[in-house]
Motif scaffolding. Structure first.
Motif, short mmCIF file in Angstrom:
data_model
loop_
_atom_site.label_atom_id
_atom_site.label_comp_id
_atom_site.label_asym_id
_atom_site.label_seq_id
_atom_site.Cartn_x
_atom_site.Cartn_y
_atom_site.Cartn_z
N SER A 132 0.83 -1.21 0.00
CA SER A 132 0.00 0.00 0.00
C SER A 132 0.86 1.26 0.00
N LYS A 133 2.00 1.22 0.69
CA LYS A 133 2.91 2.37 0.67
C LYS A 133 3.56 2.53 -0.69
N LYS A 134 4.01 1.41 -1.28
CA LYS A 134 4.67 1.47 -2.60
C LYS A 134 3.73 1.91 -3.70
N LEU A 135 2.46 1.47 -3.62
CA LEU A 135 1.49 1.77 -4.66
C LEU A 135 0.67 3.02 -4.37
N SER A 136 0.87 3.61 -3.20
CA SER A 136 0.09 4.78 -2.75
C SER A 136 -1.41 4.49 -2.83
N ARG A 137 -1.79 3.34 -2.29
CA ARG A 137 -3.20 2.94 -2.27
C ARG A 137 -3.60 2.57 -0.85
N ASP A 138 -4.89 2.50 -0.63
CA ASP A 138 -5.45 2.15 0.66
C ASP A 138 -5.20 0.66 0.95
N ASN A 139 -5.08 0.30 2.23
CA ASN A 139 -4.88 -1.09 2.61
C ASN A 139 -6.02 -1.99 2.13
N LYS A 140 -7.25 -1.46 2.14
CA LYS A 140 -8.40 -2.23 1.68
C LYS A 140 -8.27 -2.58 0.20
N ASP A 141 -7.82 -1.62 -0.61
CA ASP A 141 -7.64 -1.86 -2.05
C ASP A 141 -6.59 -2.93 -2.30
N VAL A 142 -5.47 -2.83 -1.60
CA VAL A 142 -4.38 -3.80 -1.78
C VAL A 142 -4.82 -5.18 -1.32
#
Length: 91
Positions: free
Chosen positions: A11-21
């Motif tokens: 989620s940090k690497k992709l700049s996305r929410d934990n739910k999305d990942v």
């Protein structure tokens, strides 16, 4: 690395929410389960291939009791990394 650590790192690497990942990882596992359960290979470009291998049922003898046990057939996944991934690991 455990599941929560993997989700947090991605989620940090992709700049996305934990739910999305988490949903992406669950989707990938469902695709692998369904496709490889049907003995189909799953190839991810620049990453590698997941190849199902069927292990036949077998009879084994318990050494302590001498009892015969029947183990059902199972499908094991074998991962073959792509040349690009191998090259990145070797650098």
């Amino acid at each position: 690395m455990e599941n929560k650590e993997l989700i947090n790192t991605l989620s940090k690497k992709l700049s996305r929410d934990n739910k999305d990942v988490s949903a992406l990882i669950e989707g990938l596992s469902m695709i692998l389960r369904d496709s490889c359960g049907n003995m189909d290979m799953v190839a991810i470009p620049s990453f590698g291939s997941f190849i199902p291998e069927k292990e036949d049922e077998r009879v084994s003898i318990d050494l302590e009791t001498g009892k015969r046990m029947l183990y059902p057939p199972q499908i094991n996944l074998k991962f073959k990394p792509s040349a690009i991934l191998r090259k990145r690991f070797n650098e």
